[in-house]
Design a protein around this motif. Structure first.
Motif, PDB file in Angstrom:
ATOM      1  N   ARG A 155      11.199 -35.557  21.752  1.00  0.00           N
ATOM      2  CA  ARG A 155      10.952 -35.215  23.158  1.00  0.00           C
ATOM      3  C   ARG A 155       9.442 -35.151  23.364  1.00  0.00           C
ATOM      4  O   ARG A 155       8.766 -34.282  22.824  1.00  0.00           O
ATOM      5  CB  ARG A 155      11.587 -33.867  23.513  1.00  0.00           C
ATOM      6  CG  ARG A 155      11.338 -33.453  24.967  1.00  0.00           C
ATOM      7  CD  ARG A 155      11.989 -32.138  25.325  1.00  0.00           C
ATOM      8  NE  ARG A 155      13.434 -32.212  25.274  1.00  0.00           N
ATOM      9  CZ  ARG A 155      14.208 -32.738  26.244  1.00  0.00           C
ATOM     10  NH1 ARG A 155      13.644 -33.228  27.346  1.00  0.00           N
ATOM     11  NH2 ARG A 155      15.519 -32.762  26.101  1.00  0.00           N
ATOM     12  N   SER A 233      12.904 -33.128  31.218  1.00  0.00           N
ATOM     13  CA  SER A 233      13.907 -34.036  31.770  1.00  0.00           C
ATOM     14  C   SER A 233      14.172 -35.190  30.811  1.00  0.00           C
ATOM     15  O   SER A 233      13.532 -35.322  29.761  1.00  0.00           O
ATOM     16  CB  SER A 233      13.438 -34.592  33.120  1.00  0.00           C
ATOM     17  OG  SER A 233      12.476 -35.618  32.939  1.00  0.00           O
ATOM     18  N   ASP A 234      15.093 -36.062  31.213  1.00  0.00           N
ATOM     19  CA  ASP A 234      15.426 -37.230  30.387  1.00  0.00           C
ATOM     20  C   ASP A 234      14.293 -38.249  30.323  1.00  0.00           C
ATOM     21  O   ASP A 234      14.346 -39.180  29.511  1.00  0.00           O
ATOM     22  CB  ASP A 234      16.682 -37.908  30.932  1.00  0.00           C
ATOM     23  CG  ASP A 234      17.925 -37.046  30.751  1.00  0.00           C
ATOM     24  OD1 ASP A 234      17.915 -36.176  29.864  1.00  0.00           O
ATOM     25  OD2 ASP A 234      18.909 -37.235  31.493  1.00  0.00           O
ATOM     26  N   VAL A 278      20.282 -39.450  25.017  1.00  0.00           N
ATOM     27  CA  VAL A 278      20.636 -38.042  25.186  1.00  0.00           C
ATOM     28  C   VAL A 278      20.130 -37.287  23.965  1.00  0.00           C
ATOM     29  O   VAL A 278      19.899 -37.866  22.904  1.00  0.00           O
ATOM     30  CB  VAL A 278      22.151 -37.838  25.391  1.00  0.00           C
ATOM     31  CG1 VAL A 278      22.616 -38.533  26.652  1.00  0.00           C
ATOM     32  CG2 VAL A 278      22.951 -38.323  24.193  1.00  0.00           C
ATOM     33  N   TRP A 279      19.940 -35.981  24.143  1.00  0.00           N
ATOM     34  CA  TRP A 279      19.256 -35.178  23.126  1.00  0.00           C
ATOM     35  C   TRP A 279      19.918 -35.274  21.763  1.00  0.00           C
ATOM     36  O   TRP A 279      19.243 -35.433  20.743  1.00  0.00           O
ATOM     37  CB  TRP A 279      19.184 -33.738  23.602  1.00  0.00           C
ATOM     38  CG  TRP A 279      18.513 -32.808  22.649  1.00  0.00           C
ATOM     39  CD1 TRP A 279      19.062 -31.744  21.998  1.00  0.00           C
ATOM     40  CD2 TRP A 279      17.147 -32.862  22.224  1.00  0.00           C
ATOM     41  NE1 TRP A 279      18.129 -31.121  21.199  1.00  0.00           N
ATOM     42  CE2 TRP A 279      16.946 -31.792  21.314  1.00  0.00           C
ATOM     43  CE3 TRP A 279      16.070 -33.705  22.504  1.00  0.00           C
ATOM     44  CZ2 TRP A 279      15.725 -31.535  20.706  1.00  0.00           C
ATOM     45  CZ3 TRP A 279      14.857 -33.463  21.891  1.00  0.00           C
ATOM     46  CH2 TRP A 279      14.683 -32.394  21.002  1.00  0.00           C
ATOM     47  N   THR A 491      23.826 -33.556  36.809  1.00  0.00           N
ATOM     48  CA  THR A 491      23.758 -33.885  35.380  1.00  0.00           C
ATOM     49  C   THR A 491      22.331 -33.773  34.870  1.00  0.00           C
ATOM     50  O   THR A 491      22.075 -33.198  33.801  1.00  0.00           O
ATOM     51  CB  THR A 491      24.292 -35.306  35.136  1.00  0.00           C
ATOM     52  OG1 THR A 491      25.670 -35.350  35.480  1.00  0.00           O
ATOM     53  CG2 THR A 491      24.124 -35.712  33.679  1.00  0.00           C
ATOM     54  N   GLU A 492      21.382 -34.320  35.614  1.00  0.00           N
ATOM     55  CA  GLU A 492      19.979 -34.274  35.200  1.00  0.00           C
ATOM     56  C   GLU A 492      19.464 -32.836  35.176  1.00  0.00           C
ATOM     57  O   GLU A 492      18.682 -32.458  34.291  1.00  0.00           O
ATOM     58  CB  GLU A 492      19.137 -35.131  36.134  1.00  0.00           C
ATOM     59  CG  GLU A 492      19.411 -36.627  35.984  1.00  0.00           C
ATOM     60  CD  GLU A 492      18.711 -37.466  37.035  1.00  0.00           C
ATOM     61  OE1 GLU A 492      18.065 -38.470  36.670  1.00  0.00           O
ATOM     62  OE2 GLU A 492      18.803 -37.128  38.238  1.00  0.00           O
ATOM     63  N   GLN A 494      21.270 -30.202  34.528  1.00  0.00           N
ATOM     64  CA  GLN A 494      21.835 -29.563  33.343  1.00  0.00           C
ATOM     65  C   GLN A 494      21.073 -29.971  32.093  1.00  0.00           C
ATOM     66  O   GLN A 494      20.868 -29.154  31.182  1.00  0.00           O
ATOM     67  CB  GLN A 494      23.316 -29.919  33.194  1.00  0.00           C
ATOM     68  CG  GLN A 494      24.018 -29.188  32.053  1.00  0.00           C
ATOM     69  CD  GLN A 494      23.931 -27.673  32.194  1.00  0.00           C
ATOM     70  OE1 GLN A 494      24.262 -27.124  33.243  1.00  0.00           O
ATOM     71  NE2 GLN A 494      23.482 -27.001  31.129  1.00  0.00           N
ATOM     72  N   HIS A 495      20.620 -31.230  32.020  1.00  0.00           N
ATOM     73  CA  HIS A 495      19.831 -31.670  30.874  1.00  0.00           C
ATOM     74  C   HIS A 495      18.507 -30.918  30.798  1.00  0.00           C
ATOM     75  O   HIS A 495      18.026 -30.590  29.702  1.00  0.00           O
ATOM     76  CB  HIS A 495      19.578 -33.178  30.953  1.00  0.00           C
ATOM     77  CG  HIS A 495      20.808 -33.997  30.734  1.00  0.00           C
ATOM     78  ND1 HIS A 495      20.832 -35.370  30.877  1.00  0.00           N
ATOM     79  CD2 HIS A 495      22.069 -33.652  30.385  1.00  0.00           C
ATOM     80  CE1 HIS A 495      22.049 -35.820  30.629  1.00  0.00           C
ATOM     81  NE2 HIS A 495      22.815 -34.792  30.326  1.00  0.00           N
ATOM     82  N   ASP A 498      19.381 -27.487  29.490  1.00  0.00           N
ATOM     83  CA  ASP A 498      19.661 -27.582  28.049  1.00  0.00           C
ATOM     84  C   ASP A 498      18.361 -27.709  27.254  1.00  0.00           C
ATOM     85  O   ASP A 498      18.234 -27.138  26.161  1.00  0.00           O
ATOM     86  CB  ASP A 498      20.557 -28.787  27.761  1.00  0.00           C
ATOM     87  CG  ASP A 498      21.973 -28.625  28.313  1.00  0.00           C
ATOM     88  OD1 ASP A 498      22.361 -27.486  28.625  1.00  0.00           O
ATOM     89  OD2 ASP A 498      22.675 -29.654  28.443  1.00  0.00           O
ATOM     90  N   HIS A 663      28.536 -39.245  23.968  1.00  0.00           N
ATOM     91  CA  HIS A 663      27.235 -39.571  24.550  1.00  0.00           C
ATOM     92  C   HIS A 663      27.356 -40.371  25.839  1.00  0.00           C
ATOM     93  O   HIS A 663      26.386 -40.994  26.273  1.00  0.00           O
ATOM     94  CB  HIS A 663      26.385 -40.322  23.520  1.00  0.00           C
ATOM     95  CG  HIS A 663      26.038 -39.488  22.324  1.00  0.00           C
ATOM     96  ND1 HIS A 663      25.836 -40.027  21.068  1.00  0.00           N
ATOM     97  CD2 HIS A 663      25.868 -38.144  22.182  1.00  0.00           C
ATOM     98  CE1 HIS A 663      25.555 -39.058  20.211  1.00  0.00           C
ATOM     99  NE2 HIS A 663      25.566 -37.910  20.863  1.00  0.00           N
ATOM    100  N   TRP A 724      28.259 -40.324  33.319  1.00  0.00           N
ATOM    101  CA  TRP A 724      28.136 -38.874  33.370  1.00  0.00           C
ATOM    102  C   TRP A 724      29.348 -38.210  34.021  1.00  0.00           C
ATOM    103  O   TRP A 724      29.592 -37.019  33.821  1.00  0.00           O
ATOM    104  CB  TRP A 724      26.870 -38.477  34.131  1.00  0.00           C
ATOM    105  CG  TRP A 724      25.618 -39.101  33.627  1.00  0.00           C
ATOM    106  CD1 TRP A 724      24.784 -39.941  34.307  1.00  0.00           C
ATOM    107  CD2 TRP A 724      25.017 -38.927  32.336  1.00  0.00           C
ATOM    108  NE1 TRP A 724      23.710 -40.304  33.534  1.00  0.00           N
ATOM    109  CE2 TRP A 724      23.820 -39.697  32.314  1.00  0.00           C
ATOM    110  CE3 TRP A 724      25.369 -38.195  31.196  1.00  0.00           C
ATOM    111  CZ2 TRP A 724      22.988 -39.749  31.201  1.00  0.00           C
ATOM    112  CZ3 TRP A 724      24.533 -38.255  30.096  1.00  0.00           C
ATOM    113  CH2 TRP A 724      23.356 -39.022  30.090  1.00  0.00           C
TER     114      TRP A 724
END
Length: 733
Positions: A155, A233-234, A278-279, A491-492, A494-495, A498, A663, A724
């Protein structure tokens, strides 16, 4: 006068027919063409010393007898060891982990510039004018925090630095994959880097911001709030370099022939869209293939799926800056694209991989001060500091001011200076005079008037008292961070939450965690603060922070969901098989997917040949030991009862499918292949017994031989990248 700076004649291989303003031919075909002069190919050559003496034996040093001491007169041994001992240069303080590629930039000529009829009204930069001209480029992508040996998928911010080898000299657009930065003034850069690097007492963690010193610094610096939203973020987990946006970060100037100036922001828009990992994938890829992004770039180029970006600018007239509620000189702010559209200028294509990683990718040196006529700076205090810092750090890395003479850094444009000395000088200049003015050398090299291409800085009136303080217009730190949060899908969001749980969950100091929640996140968004607090042992705040801005403005361009989803070109698809697979399924799917530009790889328990139900064999590309679903964009299981029976007994095969589902990737199965999905206990909304094709949230199955319909549905599912909306279960993977 003899010009020893001129490149030697490369013959008549001039595919683009480029010449400079004086009509002299310059080789602007590619930087690779220029590098041909210094390339060496050892095939068919004898091993020599550095001085050209042929070496008879290089496996044993010269000794006094077979068991005697090594003799110092062994010049080959001394030279070989000395070269080895000194072959490294200091790695970059930041952006140490990187990779690069050659390519070209080609302007559109007459793009949609809104109120402007021609690009020349905006800038006199020559490489942006002629749609028939291809300017060579070298691009280096990088992570920021980690060392040279860290993994690609951490990240982090990604560097996106482009060197244009233009007819007017080198232009370096030194940017990132995020349009804002952590700090507003370059004087804070050493503090930022010291805080985010491994902690000095134990040297951990590597390539990660998830530790006390960084979040301590961040919790005390409200200006970092907007950048934190991007990093959490992603955007910090790009699927590949070719699926990553780039930004110039700062506000620059375009200047035309009349001296008119306008503010611009640079954008790189990827042809394949902006997509993410994804993480959980990033953690596993770091172990399975730490070079994932680097290899992906090289493989795409070698497969002829050339990464491509569109260069665009946001244009703001100097007298219109007052219409924004932020300062254009503030590097922690963006101009929303809905407010000022990005105007396309041209495209960049990367089509050559380096021949020597060290000589090209490691030794390439960028400097935001390398500009050409038509592009100039603004008073952005972060940019102003970088104009010093980049030059200074190259002096440290190369131990010489002559780093710009190394082949990868040397301009294609003719170079004439009075700097003829210094460590590692690589040009032999003739003549007595190395100063200006001079009469002994007929006053050469002479100055160039502005109307003939001489660089002239834009004339800007500047006045003020010498003070150490920041403009009041830089003091809003939360409005645009809130804009980013508002622009995310659920969804974004929540990422992001997380990510806070992981990053701050690694922080031992409770006071730092509390300060981040109450002083930073709660001033960005109350919901964000409460959701973040719940995962890190902090009591959720009961009301918004005192600097909270309760606006509902958003910018759809900030969401990665609003990206390209109409192509599977350059995606990688895994087909799981064992002995007894259905050859028709395998061949039909492979042909269709490859026709769409995807790369298909056969994955099985072991490398070697697998025998189909018809007795014909196929070569396995990857085994479960060497790969996993994490490095693929989709997975499909063809029919063949013996093959599927074997797969259902293999934990790795079942994990492969379950993990891809976890995923949110497309998963496909045909005929008997559906029973593997049942064994993994995936949701059973699909038809397990019928002959038709069923598609449910990226899960595509077919019972019969309607392979064409199945292939169409599966291609569409892959193009969507992630699903998603899929009902997620606890998958043991």
């Amino acid at each position: 006068m003899t010009d020893t700076n001129d490149p030697p004649d490369d013959g008549d291989d001039d595919r683009h027919g480029i010449s400079d303003r004086h009509g002299d031919e310059i080789d602007e075909d590619s930087k690779g063409r220029q590098l041909d002069r210094v390339r060496e190919n050892p095939e068919g050559e004898y091993l020599t010393t550095d001085h050209g003496v042929r070496v008879e034996h290089t496996d044993d040093s010269l000794k006094a007898g077979g068991r005697g001491p090594t003799l110092m007169e062994d010049f080959h041994f001394r030279e070989k060891m000395t070269q080895f001992d000194h072959e490294s240069i200091p790695e970059r303080v930041v952006h140490a982990r990187g990779t690069g590629a050659h390519g070209y930039f080609q302007p559109y000529g007459d793009p949609d510039l809104g109120e402007y009829d021609d690009i020349s009204e905006l800038t006199k930069a020559s490489f942006l004018q002629d749609s028939d001209r291809k300017t060579p480029v070298f691009v280096r992508f990088s992570t920021v925090v980690g060392s040279r040996g860290s993994a690609d998928t951490v990240r982090d911010v990604r560097g996106f630095a482009t060197k244009f080898y233009t007819e007017d000299g080198n232009y370096d657009l030194v940017g990132n994959n995020m349009p804002v930065f952590f700090i507003q003034d370059a004087i804070k850069f050493p503090d930022l880097v010291h805080a985010i690097k491994p902690e000095p007492d134990d040297g951990t963690p590597q390539a990660s911001a998830a530790h006390d010193t960084f979040w301590d610094f961040a919790s005390l610096m409200p200006e970092i709030s907007h950048m934190l939203m991007w990093v959490l973020s992603d955007r910090a987990l790009p699927r590949s370099y070719r699926m990553m946006e780039g930004f110039g970060v700062h506000t620059f100037r375009f200047v035309n022939d009349e001296g008119d100036s306008r503010f611009v922001k640079f954008h790189w828009k990827p042809r394949y869209g902006t997509h993410q990992l994804v993480w959980d994938e990033t953690q596993k890829i770091a172990g399975k293939n730490p070079d994932f992004n680097r290899e992906g770039l090289y493989e795409a180029i070698e497969n002829g799926q050339y990464p491509e970006w569109e260069l665009g600018v946001q244009i703001v007239e100097e007298d219109e800056t007052g219409r924004f509620d932020f300062d254009l000189l503030d590097p922690t702010k963006i101009i929303p694209e809905e407010e000022v559209p990005v105007r396309p200028l041209g495209k960049m294509v990367l089509d050559e991989t380096p021949d020597n990683f060290f000589a090209e990718t490691e030794q390439v040196a960028f400097h935001p001060g390398n500009v050409v006529p038509g592009i100039d700076f603004t008073n952005d205090p972060l940019l102003q500091g970088r104009l010093f810092s980049y030059q200074d750090t190259q002096l440290n890395r190369f131990n010489s001011a002559n780093w710009d003479e190394i082949p990868i850094n040397r301009p294609l444009a003719k170079k004439h200076t009075n700097q003829r000395a210094g460590f590692m000088r690589q040009t032999i200049n003739e003549g007595r005079a190395s100063y200006s003015p001079n009469s002994l050398g007929e006053d050469y090299p002479e100055e160039t008037p502005e109307d003939e291409g001489g660089y002239v800085h834009h004339a800007e009136k500047v006045e003020g008292e010498k003070i150490r303080e920041r403009s009041e217009s830089f003091h809003d730190h939360f409005t645009q961070a809130k804009l980013f949060w508002n622009s995310m899908t659920e969804t974004e969001k929540q990422h992001i939450v997380d990510a806070t749980h992981f990053e701050l969950g690694k922080v031992d100091t409770m006071a730092v965690r509390e300060r981040m929640v109450y002083e930073i996140f709660n001033n960005v968004d109350h919901e964000l603060a409460r959701r973040a607090a719940e995962g890190i042992g902090v009591d959720p705040p009961e009301k918004p922070g005192e600097h909270h801005t309760d606006h509902d403005a958003d910018s759809p361009a900030l969401s990665m969901e609003n990206t390209v989803t109409d192509t599977i070109e350059s995606r990688t698809i895994a087909i799981l098989v064992d002995d007894g697979f259905d050859r028709a399924h395998l061949e039909t799917l492979t042909e269709r997917l490859e026709d769409e530009g995807a790369t298909v790889k056969v994955v099985s328990r072991l490398l070697g040949e697998r025998t189909g139900a018809d007795g014909e064999t196929v070569e396995t590309d990857e085994s479960h030991v060497t790969t996993g679903s994490i490095v693929f964009d989709a997975v499909v299981v063809p029919g063949g009862s013996d093959s599927v029976d074997a797969l259902t007994e293999q934990g790795d095969a079942k994990s492969f499918v379950a993990e891809a589902f976890k995923h949110y990737k497309p998963v496909g199965a045909i005929g008997e292949g559906r029973s593997l999905l049942e064994r993994v206990d995936l949701p059973d909304e699909y038809d397990t017994d019928g002959d038709g094709v069923t598609t449910v949230d990226g899960l595509v199955t077919a019972g019969g031989d309607d392979l064409e319909t199945f292939a169409n549905e599966f291609v569409d599912a892959i193009a969507a990248h992630r699903h998603w909306e899929r009902t997620q279960k606890e998958v043991p993977a």
